[in-house]
Design a protein around this motif. Structure first.
Motif, PDB file in Angstrom:
ATOM      1  N   SER A  68      59.619 -80.850 -32.054  1.00 49.51           N
ATOM      2  CA  SER A  68      60.435 -79.793 -32.649  1.00 49.51           C
ATOM      3  C   SER A  68      61.884 -80.255 -32.832  1.00 49.51           C
ATOM      4  CB  SER A  68      60.421 -78.552 -31.752  1.00 49.51           C
ATOM      5  OG  SER A  68      61.022 -78.868 -30.513  1.00 49.51           O
ATOM      6  N   GLN A  98      59.880 -80.751 -24.495  1.00 45.69           N
ATOM      7  CA  GLN A  98      60.410 -79.424 -24.180  1.00 45.69           C
ATOM      8  C   GLN A  98      61.854 -79.211 -24.628  1.00 45.69           C
ATOM      9  OE1 GLN A  98      58.938 -81.530 -22.059  1.00 45.69           O
ATOM     10  NE2 GLN A  98      57.104 -80.499 -21.301  1.00 45.69           N
ATOM     11  N   GLY A 118      65.830 -77.639 -22.456  1.00 40.27           N
ATOM     12  CA  GLY A 118      64.754 -76.823 -23.018  1.00 40.27           C
ATOM     13  C   GLY A 118      65.259 -75.444 -23.386  1.00 40.27           C
ATOM     14  N   ALA A 119      64.323 -74.611 -23.797  1.00 39.81           N
ATOM     15  CA  ALA A 119      64.680 -73.262 -24.236  1.00 39.81           C
ATOM     16  C   ALA A 119      65.262 -72.424 -23.128  1.00 39.81           C
ATOM     17  CB  ALA A 119      63.451 -72.576 -24.814  1.00 39.81           C
ATOM     18  N   VAL A 140      66.111 -79.681 -32.812  1.00 41.57           N
ATOM     19  CA  VAL A 140      67.034 -79.149 -31.808  1.00 41.57           C
ATOM     20  C   VAL A 140      68.187 -78.448 -32.499  1.00 41.57           C
ATOM     21  CG1 VAL A 140      66.469 -80.889 -30.051  1.00 41.57           C
ATOM     22  CG2 VAL A 140      68.326 -81.331 -31.687  1.00 41.57           C
ATOM     23  N   SER A 147      67.285 -84.142 -34.618  1.00 43.53           N
ATOM     24  CA  SER A 147      66.131 -83.352 -35.069  1.00 43.53           C
ATOM     25  C   SER A 147      65.233 -84.178 -35.984  1.00 43.53           C
ATOM     26  CB  SER A 147      66.599 -82.087 -35.798  1.00 43.53           C
ATOM     27  OG  SER A 147      67.189 -81.188 -34.897  1.00 43.53           O
ATOM     28  N   ASP A 179      74.083 -76.216 -28.813  1.00 41.80           N
ATOM     29  CA  ASP A 179      74.335 -75.155 -27.846  1.00 41.80           C
ATOM     30  C   ASP A 179      75.753 -75.346 -27.307  1.00 41.80           C
ATOM     31  OD1 ASP A 179      74.632 -73.957 -25.187  1.00 41.80           O
ATOM     32  OD2 ASP A 179      72.487 -73.527 -25.311  1.00 41.80           O
ATOM     33  N   SER A 230      65.602 -75.184 -16.313  1.00 39.00           N
ATOM     34  CA  SER A 230      65.257 -75.748 -17.606  1.00 39.00           C
ATOM     35  C   SER A 230      65.052 -77.244 -17.492  1.00 39.00           C
ATOM     36  CB  SER A 230      66.399 -75.462 -18.591  1.00 39.00           C
ATOM     37  OG  SER A 230      66.164 -76.079 -19.823  1.00 39.00           O
ATOM     38  N   TYR A 231      64.253 -77.786 -18.410  1.00 35.33           N
ATOM     39  CA  TYR A 231      64.228 -79.232 -18.547  1.00 35.33           C
ATOM     40  C   TYR A 231      65.614 -79.643 -19.006  1.00 35.33           C
ATOM     41  CZ  TYR A 231      59.167 -79.582 -18.270  1.00 35.33           C
ATOM     42  OH  TYR A 231      57.882 -79.564 -17.837  1.00 35.33           O
ATOM     43  N   ARG A 291      65.023 -78.366 -26.700  1.00 37.92           N
ATOM     44  CA  ARG A 291      65.263 -77.507 -27.863  1.00 37.92           C
ATOM     45  C   ARG A 291      66.745 -77.418 -28.235  1.00 37.92           C
ATOM     46  NH1 ARG A 291      60.627 -78.135 -27.667  1.00 37.92           N
ATOM     47  NH2 ARG A 291      58.923 -76.650 -27.691  1.00 37.92           N
ATOM     48  N   ARG A 292      67.645 -77.742 -27.288  1.00 39.81           N
ATOM     49  CA  ARG A 292      69.092 -77.574 -27.503  1.00 39.81           C
ATOM     50  C   ARG A 292      69.814 -78.842 -27.077  1.00 39.81           C
ATOM     51  NH1 ARG A 292      70.729 -73.570 -23.551  1.00 39.81           N
ATOM     52  NH2 ARG A 292      68.971 -74.306 -22.334  1.00 39.81           N
TER      53      ARG A 292
END
Length: 196
Positions: free
Chosen positions: A90, A169, A195-196, A92, A81, A95, A135-136, A171-172
């Motif tokens: 952004s 993109q 991604g999300a 991360v 992050s 997950d 997802s990406y 996020r996780r």
């Protein structure tokens, strides 16, 4: 990049047709698929898997003894992050599904003593079975590094691995290390990002 033995996997094409080079103990993969293609692929995977989904069960023909290393995934997410924020992206979060996907691939590589995105199924099929068909997604592999700091430094120094960590993109993440003391590289890492 540290000197040392190099994995024997040759360069290959990524799912998008771009060149993917096997570097010092590193192997990147990235996949983005148009919606229609993803939908068709997901339907085909469900049909082939008997609607039960694919499993993250290790292959029965593996030979090398392995042990999973307990990582501080939160610290890994914080480090990634911070790096992403330095580049205007952004942060991360960890997950658990991606941790499981990373552990699956790190384990497959460790048991086989080599780096490959294809051991245990193609990257695309593994991501679909983890619920990431829409997802990406990207995956970085590495072997040999002893610490999180070392493996992150290698991924940052590699243009393709670095590009994966800086996909806007994303996020996780999920990260894992599986050790196989009887193999040439001893330690096998996988970072799965989505991604999300």
């Amino acid at each position: 990049m540290a000197n040392g033995p190099r994995p024997s996997e040759p360069a290959a094409l990524s799912p998008q047709g771009g060149r993917r080079e096997a570097g010092d103990f590193l192997e990147p993969a990235v996949r983005t698929v148009p919606i229609l293609t993803r939908t068709l692929a997901a339907a085909l995977l469900l049909a082939l898997a008997g609607c039960g989904g694919l499993s993250f069960t290790p292959e029965p023909s593996v030979e090398n003894a392995t042990q999973t290393t307990v990582l501080d995934e939160v610290a890994a997410a914080a480090a990634i992050s911070a790096y992403r924020v330095q580049h205007g992206l952004s942060p991360v979060i960890v997950d658990p599904t991606l941790v499981k996907a990373a552990a699956f691939q790190a384990g497959n590589n460790a048991r086989n003593g080599q780096l490959s995105h294809e051991i245990g199924g193609s990257f695309t099929s593994r991501m679909a079975s983890a619920g990431l068909a829409k997802s990406y997604a990207a995956e970085n592999l590495s072997a040999g590094s002893e610490t999180l700091e070392q493996v992150l430094a290698r991924w940052k120094a590699s243009p393709e691995h670095n590009r994966n960590m800086l996909i806007p993109q994303i996020r996780r993440i999920g990260i894992a290390r599986v050790d196989a003391p009887g193999t040439r590289y001893k330690r096998f890492w996988a970072l799965v990002m989505a991604g999300a």
